[in-house]
Design a protein around this motif. Sequence first.
Motif, PDB file in Angstrom:
ATOM      1  N   ALA A 174       0.836  -1.201   0.000  1.00  0.00           N
ATOM      2  CA  ALA A 174       0.000   0.000   0.000  1.00  0.00           C
ATOM      3  C   ALA A 174       0.869   1.249   0.000  1.00  0.00           C
ATOM      4  N   GLU A 175       1.938   1.221   0.749  1.00  0.00           N
ATOM      5  CA  GLU A 175       2.883   2.341   0.782  1.00  0.00           C
ATOM      6  C   GLU A 175       3.492   2.569  -0.604  1.00  0.00           C
ATOM      7  N   ARG A 176       3.822   1.497  -1.295  1.00  0.00           N
ATOM      8  CA  ARG A 176       4.443   1.597  -2.617  1.00  0.00           C
ATOM      9  C   ARG A 176       3.449   2.144  -3.648  1.00  0.00           C
ATOM     10  N   LEU A 177       2.177   1.779  -3.505  1.00  0.00           N
ATOM     11  CA  LEU A 177       1.168   2.200  -4.473  1.00  0.00           C
ATOM     12  C   LEU A 177       0.563   3.553  -4.150  1.00  0.00           C
ATOM     13  N   GLU A 178       0.928   4.131  -3.008  1.00  0.00           N
ATOM     14  CA  GLU A 178       0.458   5.433  -2.555  1.00  0.00           C
ATOM     15  C   GLU A 178      -0.959   5.354  -2.003  1.00  0.00           C
ATOM     16  N   ALA A 179      -1.329   6.384  -1.254  1.00  0.00           N
ATOM     17  CA  ALA A 179      -2.559   6.363  -0.465  1.00  0.00           C
ATOM     18  C   ALA A 179      -3.810   6.188  -1.313  1.00  0.00           C
ATOM     19  N   ASP A 180      -3.808   6.715  -2.539  1.00  0.00           N
ATOM     20  CA  ASP A 180      -5.008   6.649  -3.368  1.00  0.00           C
ATOM     21  C   ASP A 180      -5.330   5.232  -3.840  1.00  0.00           C
ATOM     22  N   SER A 181      -4.424   4.284  -3.569  1.00  0.00           N
ATOM     23  CA  SER A 181      -4.678   2.900  -3.983  1.00  0.00           C
ATOM     24  C   SER A 181      -5.615   2.185  -3.019  1.00  0.00           C
ATOM     25  N   LEU A 182      -5.863   2.751  -1.872  1.00  0.00           N
ATOM     26  CA  LEU A 182      -6.712   2.104  -0.874  1.00  0.00           C
ATOM     27  C   LEU A 182      -8.176   2.419  -1.119  1.00  0.00           C
ATOM     28  N   PRO A 183      -9.072   1.509  -0.752  1.00  0.00           N
ATOM     29  CA  PRO A 183      -8.776   0.143  -0.308  1.00  0.00           C
ATOM     30  C   PRO A 183      -8.390  -0.753  -1.479  1.00  0.00           C
ATOM     31  N   PHE A 184      -7.634  -1.823  -1.170  1.00  0.00           N
ATOM     32  CA  PHE A 184      -7.290  -2.789  -2.206  1.00  0.00           C
ATOM     33  C   PHE A 184      -8.564  -3.457  -2.709  1.00  0.00           C
ATOM     34  N   ASP A 185      -8.594  -3.759  -4.004  1.00  0.00           N
ATOM     35  CA  ASP A 185      -9.667  -4.567  -4.571  1.00  0.00           C
ATOM     36  C   ASP A 185      -9.039  -5.676  -5.403  1.00  0.00           C
ATOM     37  N   ALA A 186      -9.871  -6.449  -6.084  1.00  0.00           N
ATOM     38  CA  ALA A 186      -9.341  -7.564  -6.876  1.00  0.00           C
ATOM     39  C   ALA A 186      -8.381  -7.067  -7.952  1.00  0.00           C
ATOM     40  N   GLY A 187      -8.622  -5.875  -8.488  1.00  0.00           N
ATOM     41  CA  GLY A 187      -7.707  -5.314  -9.472  1.00  0.00           C
ATOM     42  C   GLY A 187      -6.328  -5.077  -8.900  1.00  0.00           C
ATOM     43  N   THR A 188      -6.261  -4.622  -7.650  1.00  0.00           N
ATOM     44  CA  THR A 188      -4.958  -4.408  -7.004  1.00  0.00           C
ATOM     45  C   THR A 188      -4.204  -5.732  -6.897  1.00  0.00           C
ATOM     46  N   LEU A 189      -4.908  -6.781  -6.513  1.00  0.00           N
ATOM     47  CA  LEU A 189      -4.263  -8.089  -6.378  1.00  0.00           C
ATOM     48  C   LEU A 189      -3.816  -8.617  -7.736  1.00  0.00           C
ATOM     49  N   GLY A 190      -4.684  -8.489  -8.738  1.00  0.00           N
ATOM     50  CA  GLY A 190      -4.385  -9.064 -10.042  1.00  0.00           C
ATOM     51  C   GLY A 190      -3.392  -8.288 -10.868  1.00  0.00           C
ATOM     52  N   PHE A 191      -3.397  -6.956 -10.731  1.00  0.00           N
ATOM     53  CA  PHE A 191      -2.571  -6.130 -11.608  1.00  0.00           C
ATOM     54  C   PHE A 191      -1.383  -5.468 -10.915  1.00  0.00           C
ATOM     55  N   GLN A 192      -1.342  -5.503  -9.587  1.00  0.00           N
ATOM     56  CA  GLN A 192      -0.237  -4.876  -8.878  1.00  0.00           C
ATOM     57  C   GLN A 192       0.584  -5.893  -8.095  1.00  0.00           C
ATOM     58  N   MET A 193      -0.066  -6.638  -7.188  1.00  0.00           N
ATOM     59  CA  MET A 193       0.683  -7.597  -6.378  1.00  0.00           C
ATOM     60  C   MET A 193       1.067  -8.827  -7.178  1.00  0.00           C
ATOM     61  N   GLY A 194       0.121  -9.384  -7.915  1.00  0.00           N
ATOM     62  CA  GLY A 194       0.382 -10.602  -8.664  1.00  0.00           C
ATOM     63  C   GLY A 194       1.587 -10.516  -9.591  1.00  0.00           C
ATOM     64  N   PRO A 195       1.651  -9.502 -10.464  1.00  0.00           N
ATOM     65  CA  PRO A 195       2.790  -9.410 -11.377  1.00  0.00           C
ATOM     66  C   PRO A 195       4.132  -9.273 -10.673  1.00  0.00           C
ATOM     67  N   ARG A 196       4.169  -8.594  -9.547  1.00  0.00           N
ATOM     68  CA  ARG A 196       5.436  -8.440  -8.829  1.00  0.00           C
ATOM     69  C   ARG A 196       5.914  -9.785  -8.272  1.00  0.00           C
ATOM     70  N   THR A 203      11.795  -5.535   6.487  1.00  0.00           N
ATOM     71  CA  THR A 203      12.103  -6.741   5.713  1.00  0.00           C
ATOM     72  C   THR A 203      11.226  -6.837   4.479  1.00  0.00           C
ATOM     73  N   ALA A 204       9.936  -6.577   4.651  1.00  0.00           N
ATOM     74  CA  ALA A 204       9.019  -6.621   3.510  1.00  0.00           C
ATOM     75  C   ALA A 204       9.424  -5.601   2.458  1.00  0.00           C
ATOM     76  N   ARG A 205       9.829  -4.426   2.902  1.00  0.00           N
ATOM     77  CA  ARG A 205      10.224  -3.365   1.970  1.00  0.00           C
ATOM     78  C   ARG A 205      11.463  -3.776   1.182  1.00  0.00           C
ATOM     79  N   ARG A 206      12.411  -4.421   1.855  1.00  0.00           N
ATOM     80  CA  ARG A 206      13.641  -4.847   1.182  1.00  0.00           C
ATOM     81  C   ARG A 206      13.340  -5.868   0.090  1.00  0.00           C
ATOM     82  N   TYR A 207      12.459  -6.820   0.390  1.00  0.00           N
ATOM     83  CA  TYR A 207      12.132  -7.829  -0.622  1.00  0.00           C
ATOM     84  C   TYR A 207      11.236  -7.258  -1.717  1.00  0.00           C
ATOM     85  N   LEU A 208      10.387  -6.299  -1.379  1.00  0.00           N
ATOM     86  CA  LEU A 208       9.562  -5.681  -2.414  1.00  0.00           C
ATOM     87  C   LEU A 208      10.430  -4.913  -3.402  1.00  0.00           C
ATOM     88  N   ASP A 209      11.519  -4.330  -2.942  1.00  0.00           N
ATOM     89  CA  ASP A 209      12.448  -3.670  -3.859  1.00  0.00           C
ATOM     90  C   ASP A 209      12.978  -4.661  -4.896  1.00  0.00           C
TER      91      ASP A 209
END
Length: 605
Positions: free
Chosen positions: A296-318, A342-348
């Motif tokens: 959520a921090e990486r996608l900025e505040a306007d990305s909240l709340p997460f929806d299925a699109g966030t999972l499919g197009f943002q988290m999934g591809p990474r 730790t999460a931030r380091r691996y997300l990089d």
Amino acid sequence: MSRATSLAQAVPAPVSRATTEVCLVRREQDGGVLAAAQALGLSPLAARVLAGRLKGCTDLAELVTPTLGSIVHPCQLKDGERAAARIAQAVTEGEQIGILTDYDVDGITSHVVIKRTLHELLGVPEARLHSLIGHRINDGYGISAPLVEHTLALRPRPTLVITADCGSSDEPRIARLAAEGIDVVVTDHHALPVEGPPASAYAVVNPSREDCDYPDTTIAGCMVAWLIMMQTRAQLVEWGAIPESTPRLSGWLSYVALGTVADCVSLGRSAINRAVVTRGLALINRMDAPCWRVMAERLEADSLPFDAGTLGFQMGPRINARSRLDDPYAALHFMMASDDATARRYLDILDADNQSRKMIEAEMVEQAIQKAQPLLERNAPVLVIHLPEGHAGVQGIVASRLVQRYGRPTVILTNAPALNQLSGSGRSIEGVHLRQALQQVHERVSGALLRFGGHAGAAGVTLFREHVEAFQHQLEQAVADQLGDRELTPVVLTDGELLPEEVSLETVALLEQLAPFGREFEEPLFEGVFEIHDCRLVGSQRNHMMLMLGAGRMQYRAIWFKAIAAGQESPFGPGDRIRCAYRLARNSYRGVVSLQLMVSHAEVA
């Protein structure tokens, strides 16, 4: 960046009239579903959307308002009780346990569910747990031979291996483990080979089994794993090995939601999948786990709340990008990180891989388009394209791009590490079962296919290079047999036109009540004719189009991502009348929310 912008940028490049003939087709309405939706008190527009997606549906209420009560008990899974008892035995007797999963999002989330359940809920020390995830390039999919040898070399060696999202087609490797005294419990959801479940496995839990009574064969691998671990917990409670107060697995539905969306299983006719994603998103949006907070921090505040699109197009591809280009353990460590740093380091790491993946993908898509031309000229029913220098990790994505562009099944082949072998990944269209087509090829060309597996919409294959022409010929025949007289062309399905008063933020809110959206329950897409009042190219490659569209007295801001290829001129200009396929979205910028049309296709009206 706005929420609408951040999600839309991840949507695959649309097909424009400038590159390929595309048909805008309005979805057929099921009268029975329309009446049932109206009887539930839904608005005419919401009823229309459902009637175009849920043809023949008999229990509309369960899909519209999904609850966890829709989840069918795992006792109906063939081998479910046997699998749970064996895992429970390993827990109580202090055995070493291997967790062997696929390297994609479904596999990684399955891994998290199994490992966190065993360690955090059932008290198995981490020293007794072995994570076994194959390298896509070096090891290949599933229970590969290199992964078997790695397992056998572990000290202390596991006496039980639990698979997830793989194993149904791996009898030779399972037999090797069994011969060494290792029991293998397979949990999977992929289609089984014609000879049936792997005979050497201790248990095979797969709703696709012909002898399985579980009523939903569309659930993802992570859901099968969740069900078996839930039953394992129940077995241990029954034995008195753990107290009844031991937490249940409902908290892990956040991971199951991610795996379910990213694996593109049905969100249309499956009440279970819809319930899991709905509940999982509610858990994710609590932001209790570092992986969700950091994303959520990486996608900025306007990305909240997460929806299925966030999972499919943002988290999934990474998460997928890591396993496509390198070993997948960084993705596992990101998902299981215990703190934000730790999460931030691996997300990089995942972000860097995702950027590399995009560059590799773009180059391979360009090459594949060129090689597709002679196949299209002779109207081949399936595109089989060999890219000798291509990266095996992005075969599936490239295949998806060509399916979208040309409206026909596609298999992308690249050179495999083993001499004289090719590996491939394919994506299909509605009405063509790719796994069945590969089975037909296997039966007609003896010895050509070393391995193959998958399901209707996606499949993988390994074959000898000298058989590539025979493979292509027989696959074309197999697909043609399924298609019959059907003509192939890119089609954009729409929900028809909106009244002027329906093009509003209120309609956005109304349609959101029908979520989650995904495969077989796509986000509503509308069509309409507009006059261009303003048009300009934006983005670093000037391939996105910002539009001001007029209809009567109304004007609408619109954006069309990847409208043209980089370096091309805009096919439209002010004063042109265009027919658009578009979605309604919120655009949030500096706290101000406005309506924005997200264009996915446009042509001269």
